[in-house]
Each structure stands twice: as C-alpha cells, then as structure tokens.
Design a protein around this motif. Structure first.
Motif, PDB file in Angstrom:
ATOM      1  N   GLY A  75      -2.113   7.855  -0.412  1.00 23.68           N
ATOM      2  CA  GLY A  75      -2.624   8.008  -1.766  1.00 23.68           C
ATOM      3  C   GLY A  75      -1.610   7.753  -2.857  1.00 23.68           C
ATOM      4  N   HIS A  76      -0.350   7.475  -2.518  1.00 25.82           N
ATOM      5  CA  HIS A  76       0.678   7.314  -3.540  1.00 25.82           C
ATOM      6  C   HIS A  76       0.416   6.062  -4.392  1.00 25.82           C
ATOM      7  N   ARG A  77       0.048   4.955  -3.759  1.00 22.78           N
ATOM      8  CA  ARG A  77      -0.224   3.746  -4.536  1.00 22.78           C
ATOM      9  C   ARG A  77      -1.387   3.967  -5.488  1.00 22.78           C
ATOM     10  N   GLU A  78      -2.431   4.606  -5.001  1.00 17.03           N
ATOM     11  CA  GLU A  78      -3.605   4.834  -5.841  1.00 17.03           C
ATOM     12  C   GLU A  78      -3.248   5.682  -7.059  1.00 17.03           C
ATOM     13  N   GLU A  79      -2.392   6.676  -6.870  1.00 20.71           N
ATOM     14  CA  GLU A  79      -1.978   7.524  -7.988  1.00 20.71           C
ATOM     15  C   GLU A  79      -1.183   6.713  -9.010  1.00 20.71           C
TER      16      GLU A  79
ATOM     17  N   GLY B 263       0.812  -1.186   0.000  1.00 25.59           N
ATOM     18  CA  GLY B 263       0.000   0.000   0.000  1.00 25.59           C
ATOM     19  C   GLY B 263       0.860   1.257   0.000  1.00 25.59           C
ATOM     20  N   SER B 264       0.203   2.387   0.110  1.00 23.73           N
ATOM     21  CA  SER B 264       0.930   3.656   0.160  1.00 23.73           C
ATOM     22  C   SER B 264       1.750   3.717   1.448  1.00 23.73           C
ATOM     23  N   HIS B 265       2.946   4.281   1.338  1.00 23.08           N
ATOM     24  CA  HIS B 265       3.768   4.501   2.526  1.00 23.08           C
ATOM     25  C   HIS B 265       2.981   5.380   3.500  1.00 23.08           C
ATOM     26  N   PRO B 266       3.057   5.091   4.812  1.00 27.58           N
ATOM     27  CA  PRO B 266       2.282   5.896   5.774  1.00 27.58           C
ATOM     28  C   PRO B 266       2.544   7.396   5.687  1.00 27.58           C
ATOM     29  N   ASP B 267       3.737   7.772   5.241  1.00 25.05           N
ATOM     30  CA  ASP B 267       4.044   9.193   5.132  1.00 25.05           C
ATOM     31  C   ASP B 267       3.575   9.798   3.806  1.00 25.05           C
ATOM     32  N   TYR B 268       3.096   8.924   2.869  1.00 26.11           N
ATOM     33  CA  TYR B 268       2.672   9.413   1.547  1.00 26.11           C
ATOM     34  C   TYR B 268       1.321   8.794   1.188  1.00 26.11           C
TER      35      TYR B 268
END
Length: 691
Positions: free
Chosen positions: A543-547, A536-541
């Motif tokens: 929405g990154h995976r979705e993008e 999944g998206s890194h906790p600090d980023y």
C-alpha cells in the motif's frame, strides 16, 4: 631401531606388511591411566612401529613410574614436561624429535585401534596420500559409545572448520593422523596451536601447502572419559579457528618439492590391496562416484532464488542469472523459487525449469526446500539471497539463512551463496532508529551462518572487507553484481523534455516526498520537465505506492506508472533523461544502478556511504547531492541539465561500466566456484577480487 630396508615386518593383523620407510608415532599422555597407554605402546611396538614417542604432560607418580618402565624398551622415546603443554604442544614436541620417514600420532586412550592406525600409515607408505587422516564419519566409519551431544558438537565444529580452512574433510578432530616427513617439515614452523585445534591447523596448513589429504574410515570406540570439556574447550576451539583463519591469510599457497596435486581430499576404502594411484586421483578429481560421470555432461545447478512473477527480493536478478546459466553449454539450471498464486508449481521457461517450492514466513518451507535439494538430481547449489529473503520476522529470516550451511553439512554437492546485502552497510543513525540490539546480533549471527557455505560471494568489494574484519569464520569473495542485457541506450536523450525516472519498489528507504518537492522547483526552471515514478509497493510495505500516489499523483508533471513489466522496460528506460536515486540508505549493490549502467543512463543520488558503495564503487558514475534536501536535489538536477556535456559524460561512464562486467562474466565466476569452491578460499586469502 629396525633396519629401514626390512619390508616384511608383520602388520597389525600378523600378516606381512610391505612398508619400508621407518615409522614414528607420537602418543600424547595427560591424566590417562598408566595401564591404558602403556598397553597401547606395547601394541604399537608389536605391530612393527620403529619408534614410539610418548609425550607426558605433568605426570603423577604412578605415570612417572610407568614411563620409566616403558622407556627402557627399544624404540620407545620419552618427552616429559612437568607443566601442561596441551595436546597440540605435546604433539609439536614429539613430532620435532621423531626420526621416522612417516610420522603420525594417535590418542592415548585406545579409542583408535592399532589396526586402524596401520591403515593410515599404509596409505602414506603406498604413496596414495601425503596425509592420511582418520575419520569417524567417512565411508563405513563408526563411532561407538559417543553421546548425542558430542556427536552434534562434532558436526557443528566440522561445519565451522570447513568454512574457515576450505579443507573438505568429514572429521578434523579424530586423534589419528599419518603423513610424510616432508609434510611436517613444510608446516612445522607455522603450527601454533597447543590445544585440541592442533589437528585442524595441521590439516589446514598441509592443504594450503598443496599436499593431498586422504580420509581413512575407522572404527572409534569412545572410552567415555575424554578430557574435552564442552564448557571451556568448545569456546577455545572457536577462538582457535579465528587464529587459524589469520594464519592461513598470511601463509603463501605453494607446492613444496614433491608435493601432490593441489590439495585434493579423497576417501580411502577400509581394506584391500594398495589402491591404484592414478584411478584414485581421477576419482577424487571427479568427486564421489569417480569415473561414472560423463565429463561432458553439463553441471546441473539448483538456483534458490525469488523469480518472476514474484516481484522484488531479487526476483529479476534471479531471472537474469537463470538465463545466463541456461545460455551456457556446461551448465543446466533449475530454479527453486518462491510460491505464488500467479504461476504453476512447475513451469517450463523454455531454456530452464522453475519449481516453486518455498514460501516466506513459513517454517515448513525450509524443510520443503531442503528436501528438494536433498532428493533432486543436482550437482551444485547456489543460494541467491538478501538478509530478509525468507521472512518478514527475524525467526523466519534466521531459519532460512541457516539453510546454506545445513545443506553444506549434509549434501554431497558444493553449496555457494551469493549475499547481496550486509547489515553493517546501513547508515548507523538509520540502524539505531529502526533496528534494536537483539536484531543486529541476530542479523550478524545469520551472516556468520551464511558464510559457512562452501563459498560465499558478495557483490561489492567493501562487503568482502567488512566480512574479513568482523566475521571470524568463513571468507567472502567479491564477484561483481553483473549488468543485464538490455537495449543499448549508450547516452541520455539530450533534447527536451527533461524526463526524470525513479525506478524500483517503493518503501520508506526511498524519499519520494523530498523528490516531489525538489521536482516542483525543477519545474520552475524547466517548465516541461517530467517525473516518472515506476514501481509498485515494496513487498514488505504493501500500500505504500498507493499512499504516495494519493498525495502527489496530481502534481503537474508527476506520473506514477506502477510495476513495469519485462516487455515495457526498454521503453521506460530508453525515454529517461536521468535516473534519480533518493535513498536514505542502501544495504546492497543497487539493482537500479546496475540497470542504469545497462541502459547507459546518468544518475543523481543522495550522498551517503551506503549509496556510494552500492553504486559508483561497483563501476560507473553519478552526481551526488545532500540527502533529504529538496533544494539540493533540485539544484543538482538543474545543473546537470544545463551542463549537457557532464550529463553525457556520466551516461558514457555508466554505459562503459555496464559493458565491463556483464551477467555472463559474473556467471563465469559462479561456475568456477560451483565446480571448485576451494578457489573461494584462495581468492579470499590471497586478496583476490573475484571476477
């Protein structure tokens, strides 16, 4: 000098004192009122000291006349210097000329009563310690008249000095010490400090040489006119600690003839009969509380770590470590984890308990966690940390990283910190673009704080070397990351399809764009190839995976599968042909590479210094390609697929490396450090590798 066989001299209370060795005491005098130090000399002689060596630095006329009068008394020797030698320089000269069997020194200002000094000497004469150190903080000791600022500075210095020397005393700088002559003979040649750090260096070298040290609580009455200047002497003390650290690194650890048992430090009761030596040593070996503890009881470890269902920030590593502790007969573990809405505040995991007591980006969390550690029934504490563990902003990160040294200074249990990353490992060009000067300074200050734990471990040998080169206070011991217990892959699937795996949390440090572009070229050469992007998206980023999935999810052969749950790991990893690590930089030992070793999978990684340190330098092998180049990555993947023997060799090397250092073996080393943190100093100063 009084006959050394006389065993009935009066002690400081006027009662018979049974001490037969000759006593010598050194009194360093600089800019002290003559009536103060001369009265001290007279009290020492009246109390039965055989020799009082008065070391005068740059005496004025009044001091010189007083010295001349005092020097006429039997048993008083003078060591006068027209120049300022410093406290340590004066003490070195005085101890070199002293002739007693038991040596020591006391400040000339009268802050330490002669009765208190007598207790130190008796401790040595009775054989309960090779070194007796007066302490203003141990037991029922008392500091009268000292300002809050000086008390605070004293606590801070103690924390720093313990981190550098490994000597677990409560008070390094008290101006009252006594020791056997053989102690001074063993360390004198290595004592270099001429200032106020003399006390620290003496204790550090005695501890290093194997002499046991006993703290004796004393009452200390501050006369209020100390010549210690905070503005100049505090920086000097810090520089001295760095020099002492260098001295210890080159001083061999050895037991001198007649030396005591391993440099233990105990605290002596203030009054009473000569303590039973055997009982004292047993109590010292078992720690505070002496023989009350059952030697067969397991050590209760508080493990401060992120833990599932939280994801990232070493949560999975924390879970594996907790399982390894729980599987042992000699430890029980309670995980103090980060809070989450997806799990209860207290959870029984079957073989260990998870207490979720802290949060990221919350100042109150630090105090809540500290309160749990202070009030809980724990025998030892381990912090399992990233530099960014406790927050997304520098203030919260710094506050969280201050917890290990705070716990060490205030809790009466060993505190060990496992540090998984260092700022210095990040590629310099990447740091310059993303991290400002103030942030770098803050990160290094935070690292220095963490190194003041009782012991600090790092997961790569290079990190230990960075600490030794760049941080003057504290040591680091290399304890390998450890591989997880997983289904044994042992070799990559060699039959089509070629299945490439990118695993782990997705953020800017993983170059997924280059990876997908490279995969398009791979599909040209290997039409049925697949690219699985797991995580999944890194906790600090957020929405990154979705993008990324919105951009590349429709590419032929590319599949985003999101976060992989525990019961799905074996299927995802077992079906992978090779693992891709397209990282711009890596600041700590890669957990993904450790998983690749656990499953016996070959790896293709971007070539940069941080990646080599984080991967193959921990054991194992990988194929490296130029970073940021889709063509280079595609060529490396296709070449490896065409050379099946090379593919198999990398897989075998990683499987063998995974077997070499398991999490069980890593935990063995952690338990050693938690039981006796002084082994960290031994390993670091002797150049040991840890587990």
């Amino acid at each position: 000098m009084t006959d050394a066989t006389d065993s009935t001299r009066p002690d400081a209370d006027g009662q018979p004192a049974e001490h037969s060795p000759d006593r010598s005491v050194v009194v360093p005098v600089y800019d002290e009122r003559p009536d103060v130090w001369t009265a001290l000399v007279e009290r020492l002689r009246a109390a039965g000291w055989d020799e009082v060596v008065v070391c005068l630095d740059a005496p004025d006329d009044d001091t010189a006349r007083a010295a001349e009068r005092v020097g006429e008394h039997a048993g008083v020797a003078l060591a006068v210097s027209d120049d300022r030698r410093g406290k340590g320089g004066a003490l070195r000269d005085g101890l070199a000329t002293a002739s007693g069997d038991v040596l020591g020194y006391v400040d000339a200002d009268g802050a330490v009563a002669v009765e208190a000094l007598d207790r130190l000497y008796r401790s040595v004469e009775w054989g309960t310690a090779a070194v007796a150190a007066g302490s203003r903080d141990a037991g029922d000791a008392d500091r009268t008249g000292q300002s809050l600022l000086r008390r605070t500075l004293g606590r801070g210095y103690r924390l720093l000095a313990r981190g550098v020397t490994g000597v677990p005393v409560t008070d390094f700088q008290c101006g009252a010490k006594a020791f056997r002559r053989e102690v001074w003979d063993a360390v004198a040649a290595d004592v270099d400090e001429t200032g106020f750090a003399f006390d620290t260096e003496l204790l550090a070298l005695a501890h290093r040489r194997g002499f046991d040290i006993r703290e004796v609580p004393i009452a200390w009455d501050d006369p209020g006119d100390s010549d210690v200047d905070v503005g100049s002497d505090v920086p000097d003390l810090l520089r001295s600690l760095a020099r002492i650290r260098g001295t210890l690194r080159t001083t061999p650890r050895a037991l001198p003839d007649g030396g005591d048992d391993g440099g233990a430090v105990a605290t002596e009761p203030t009054d009473g009969d000569p303590p039973d030596d055997t009982a004292d040593r047993d109590a010292a070996a078992e720690g505070d509380g002496g023989g009350d503890a059952d030697a067969d009881d397991p050590m209760h470890v508080a493990l401060v770590t992120s833990h599932p269902p939280n994801r990232g920030h070493l949560a999975e590593y924390g879970e594996e470590l907790a399982r390894a502790y729980a599987a042992r007969d000699d430890t029980e573990v309670t995980v103090l984890a980060r809070r989450t809405d997806r799990a209860p505040a207290v959870e029984d995991r079957g073989d260990y308990e998870v207490r979720r007591v802290w949060e990221r980006d919350a100042a109150r969390s630090a105090w809540r966690l500290f309160g749990e550690l202070r009030d809980g029934d724990y025998d030892a504490v381990q912090f399992n940390l990233h530099m960014t563990y406790f927050g997304t902003t520098n203030a919260y990160r710094f506050l969280g990283l201050a917890l290990p040294p705070l716990c060490r200074a205030t809790l009466d249990v060993p505190v060990v910190t496992t540090l998984h990353d260092l700022l210095e490992i990040v590629e310099e060009d990447h740091v310059d673009d993303t991290v400002g000067t103030l942030e770098r300074v803050g990160a290094r200050a935070a690292t220095q704080l963490v190194l003041l734990s009782d012991a600090t471990t790092v997961t790569a040998a290079e990190y230990r070397d960075v600490v030794a080169d760049r941080y003057p206070l504290g040591e680091a011991v290399h304890v390998p990351h450890g591989t997880f217990v997983r289904a044994d892959g042992g070799a990559a699937p060699l039959e089509p399809p070629l299945r490439l795996l990118v695993f782990g949390f997705l953020g800017p440090t993983k170059d997924i764009e280059t990876t997908v572009r490279a995969f398009r070229d791979v599909r040209t050469a290997v039409p049925d190839a697949e690219l699985v992007i797991a995580g999944g998206s890194h906790p600090d980023y957020p929405g990154h995976r979705e993008e990324l999935e919105s951009r590349f999810g429709d590419d032929p052969g590319v599949e985003f599968i999101g976060y992989v749950e525990e019961d799905e790991l074996d299927d995802v990893w077992g079906s992978a042909t090779a693992v891709l690590m397209p990282y711009h930089t890596c600041t700590g030992v890669s957990g993904v590479f450790q998983l690749a070793k656990s499953y016996g999978k070959p790896v293709v990684a971007f070539e940069n210094d941080g990646m080599r340190t984080s991967t193959v330098e921990t054991g194992g092998d990988a194929a490296f390609v130029d970073p940021g180049s889709p063509a280079a990555l595609a060529e490396g993947i296709v070449d490896l697929w065409d050379d099946r023997e090379r593919l198999r060799d990398i897989a075998r090397a990683n499987a063998a490396a995974g077997d070499a250092v398991s999490m069980t073996e890593t935990t063995d080393r952690f338990v050693e450090l938690l039981a006796d943190p002084s082994t960290a100093t031994a390993a670091a100063t002797d150049g040991g590798e840890g587990a």
